[in-house]
Scaffold this motif. Structure first.
Motif, PDB file in Angstrom:
ATOM      1  N   THR A  29      -2.325  -2.992  -4.822  1.00  0.00           N
ATOM      2  CA  THR A  29      -1.520  -4.203  -4.714  1.00  0.00           C
ATOM      3  C   THR A  29      -2.036  -5.273  -5.659  1.00  0.00           C
ATOM      4  N   GLU A  30      -3.360  -5.256  -5.919  1.00  0.00           N
ATOM      5  CA  GLU A  30      -3.925  -6.282  -6.808  1.00  0.00           C
ATOM      6  C   GLU A  30      -3.359  -6.181  -8.226  1.00  0.00           C
ATOM      7  N   ILE A  31      -2.931  -4.979  -8.630  1.00  0.00           N
ATOM      8  CA  ILE A  31      -2.296  -4.856  -9.950  1.00  0.00           C
ATOM      9  C   ILE A  31      -0.864  -5.383  -9.865  1.00  0.00           C
ATOM     10  N   LEU A  32      -0.197  -4.985  -8.783  1.00  0.00           N
ATOM     11  CA  LEU A  32       1.215  -5.310  -8.628  1.00  0.00           C
ATOM     12  C   LEU A  32       1.463  -6.807  -8.485  1.00  0.00           C
ATOM     13  N   ILE A  33       0.500  -7.513  -7.941  1.00  0.00           N
ATOM     14  CA  ILE A  33       0.708  -8.958  -7.835  1.00  0.00           C
ATOM     15  C   ILE A  33      -0.004  -9.701  -8.955  1.00  0.00           C
ATOM     16  N   GLY A  34      -0.527  -8.948  -9.894  1.00  0.00           N
ATOM     17  CA  GLY A  34      -1.030  -9.586 -11.107  1.00  0.00           C
ATOM     18  C   GLY A  34      -2.431 -10.152 -11.013  1.00  0.00           C
ATOM     19  N   ASP A  35      -3.180  -9.808  -9.953  1.00  0.00           N
ATOM     20  CA  ASP A  35      -4.557 -10.293  -9.881  1.00  0.00           C
ATOM     21  C   ASP A  35      -5.441  -9.569 -10.877  1.00  0.00           C
ATOM     22  N   ILE A  36      -5.017  -8.365 -11.247  1.00  0.00           N
ATOM     23  CA  ILE A  36      -5.833  -7.539 -12.124  1.00  0.00           C
ATOM     24  C   ILE A  36      -4.952  -6.977 -13.227  1.00  0.00           C
ATOM     25  N   VAL A  37      -5.456  -7.001 -14.441  1.00  0.00           N
ATOM     26  CA  VAL A  37      -4.724  -6.404 -15.551  1.00  0.00           C
ATOM     27  C   VAL A  37      -5.055  -4.913 -15.579  1.00  0.00           C
TER      28      VAL A  37
END
Lengths: 426, 426
Positions: free
Chosen positions: B13-21
């Protein structure tokens, strides 16, 4: 029409073969997230019209908004708008106005406009054209009916700066008119406690929280807790988030929280400003990365006047005054050298705090005694240096060792400042 | 079994919400590309078992190899191996050996192992376990039959360092046994000629080339041409690629080519080494980024002894000897200041070439006369400074302006060195 779900589709063989890291998807994801638009799936495909068609059609079944980046440029393998036009049954039309704008862009840059740029003056009939203030390829926003439902496709250029500017200024205001629920996310920043320990300590809280949700994830040298709430108004979502953040501060994790919604360099610069302290850096293996991280923060100039990159022994001695006998006896990778570098930086720059970093970032230079990844970091303040020896795994990359060293130096500075009183008023 | 097609699926989810590239996808893409495994589609999904199931099943219809990253950690929202086990009809089994290894990992780090880490000691029955030398979550390689065809799923941890190390050491050797065709890619590096001009000049060549393919794309301040060939042996693919690269060097684009398969900082360091020249830096608005870029290159120590970050006027004067009257009269954003910084850096570090950068990275500090994005870059060599004024668009971010300034400084250095003779033998 209300947009609940969106997908992001990034087009470009350069992404698919790994020449380019897809930062666009991350950035757009955050934007959608803050607008309360959910996203469950993201895709990347190459510059191929058939596959693009297939992916767009499948995607349109699952969402109201599709944001596509890339493939709007001047070359023949840029096929995004042609493909989308075909799917929604529209023609491409030529715009004299767009052509003139592209022409002006080249003239302003003092460059010759090549003829293939003409391709960029075509837009999908009926679409709203989105201006590109930074580059040449205009974007588009297409509203249309697909299998009986209203849909929006936004086409944005691939280069990140152009994409961001166009989205923020021309696409987002339009999309915002079609949102209902609002999501608010806050991040709690934690150092010196790993993800699994945080998760263990907050296990029951995390499991029973549905609004807001609470989830941990790792960032370089820190753990973050992401708190996300949804509500009908921003204020309400904000309140739900804030209550949870305040509650988490009272748990066992509380002592390890250094901030919320921040980054380590930003937190350090803010602390320095608050305590009226100035910092100076002396870097060997990080080669300027620490200074770069500090000056990434706008406004760093009020606490950072400068630093030294002392890559060689001779510069450590000449510019920072590190004792040649210590360098001779112990070599450059040594706690005494780090301490003298920190003190030297403080003295030369006339700051309150000095930081010295020396170590082996690899891939060469390691020994059995001091393998690659061995880094000494010193923070000098109030007449004394605190030095820590780090052993970042020898299997890590040069880049990663340098990053970990710079970030850990900032964490050490944070801890020193927190204990410090206010600095001299300057 | 031969693997022709693969997909990469990144879970989190951290990728999907843009917290992680999502850097993992880019890195793995390159790896697959070099192994001759095609990839037409990439996806990211959140930590949700149903959607993961659905995506894995759809993906398995289109490829022989599926590489999944993320979701192997200790927390309850890590669901990758549970989901994959269900899809391929296997149980998760507990391994005392894995448990002991995780335990050792924590002991070695001097940390307490929390009980939730026990989850990581379970693996999919029948899978080959892939060791994690850097972290705690082991990976897996599952071979199985799906709708009558052989498939492989590789599960890798999300943290990039762990993922890369595990792939390179434990997964890749296994996957390599199942490849046939080999792809070779070379990149031609071009400066001072934009993507559209390169495309225009090579238009007919690009259109008629199918093996190798030739495609241009932009990188910061440069244009790249990607040449990709496939063949049965690596040598043959290499030859096809090399022939095209040599041919392109003889075209109109040739004069603008500064290297192949390189990066600007690497090319500059190599040129300096070849000409036995040393470089020193003095940075204001880039705040250490230029020194960082140079020292990113392993081996930079033979041409770079150090540099100065002179963020304030007083350090420009005290440490670099910039004339206070010039600073008073013209302010710090001035071509004379850049030139004196370059000269000061050269003198203090005792190098052959000095670089000075001063300008306004924003977001504040711009004036009508000198807006944000105005940067002066000087390269001092052989008794004289060459200074260029850049106007990076005022709409660009601070980060981007700094990056463009540092890269353009390196391009200027490249051009100065190319004209220079060999330096003193040291």
């Amino acid at each position: 029409m209300i947009i609940n779900k969106a997908e992001i589709l990034c087009v470009g063989t350069e992404i698919l073969i790994g020449d380019i890291v897809n930062t666009n998807a991350a950035w757009l994801s955050r934007e959608l997230c803050f607008m309360g638009i959910s996203q469950y799936h993201q895709a990347v495909i190459g510059d191929n019209s058939d596959r693009l068609s297939h992916t767009v059609e499948t995607t349109l079944d699952n969402c109201e908004l599709l944001v596509i980046t890339g493939g709007l440029g001047p070359t023949y393998d840029d096929i995004t708008k042609e493909t989308v036009a075909r799917i929604i049954g529209k023609e491409l039309v030529y715009s004299k106005e767009l052509y003139d704008e592209i022409h002006r862009f080249f003239r302003h840059k003092g460059k010759k406009m090549t003829e293939n740029n003409r391709k960029q003056a075509y837009y999908i009939d009926g679409a709203s054209v989105l201006k590109n203030d930074i580059g040449t390829a205009p974007g588009m926003l297409c509203r249309f009916e697909y299998k009986g439902s209203e849909k929006i496709i936004v086409l944005l250029p691939g280069p990140p700066e152009e994409m961001k500017h166009m989205w923020s200024n021309y696409a987002k205001p339009e999309i915002e008119r079609h949102t209902s629920k609002v999501f608010v996310t806050r991040n709690i920043n934690i150092v010196r406690m790993g993800e699994s320990e945080v998760a263990q300590k907050l296990d029951s809280l995390m499991r029973r929280s549905t609004n807001p949700t609470v989830a941990p994830y790792c960032k370089t040298a820190e753990t973050r807790l992401r708190v996300t709430a949804s509500a009908e108004t921003k204020e309400e979502a904000q309140r739900i988030c804030d209550d949870m953040v305040e509650h988490i501060k009272t748990t066992e994790v509380g002592d390890y929280i250094y901030g919320t919604d921040t980054e380590i360099p930003v937190a350090v610069v803010e602390l320095l400003i608050a305590k009226k302290l100035k910092i100076a850096t002396a870097e060997s293996c990080t080669g300027g990365l620490l200074a770069k991280m500090i000056t990434d923060v706008a406004g760093a100039s009020s606490v950072f006047e400068g630093g030294m990159v002392s890559y060689s022994n001779s510069i450590k001695y000449k510019a920072l005054g590190v004792s040649p006998s210590i360098l001779d006896k112990y070599g450059p990778y040594d706690h005494r050298v780090a301490a003298q570098m920190a003190e030297g930086a403080k003295r030369i720059i006339d700051a309150d705090i000095g930081v010295g970093i020396t170590g082996i970032a690899g891939p060469n230079g390691g020994t059995e005694d001091k393998p690659v990844g061995t880094v000494y970091i010193a923070v000098y303040y109030n007449g004394k240096s605190k030095v820590t020896k780090f052993k970042f795994g020898r299997k890590l990359s040069r880049e990663r060792i340098r990053e970990l060293a710079a970030i850990n130096a900032l964490i050490m500075v944070m801890e020193v400042i927190k204990k410090a009183g206010a600095g001299p008023h300057r």
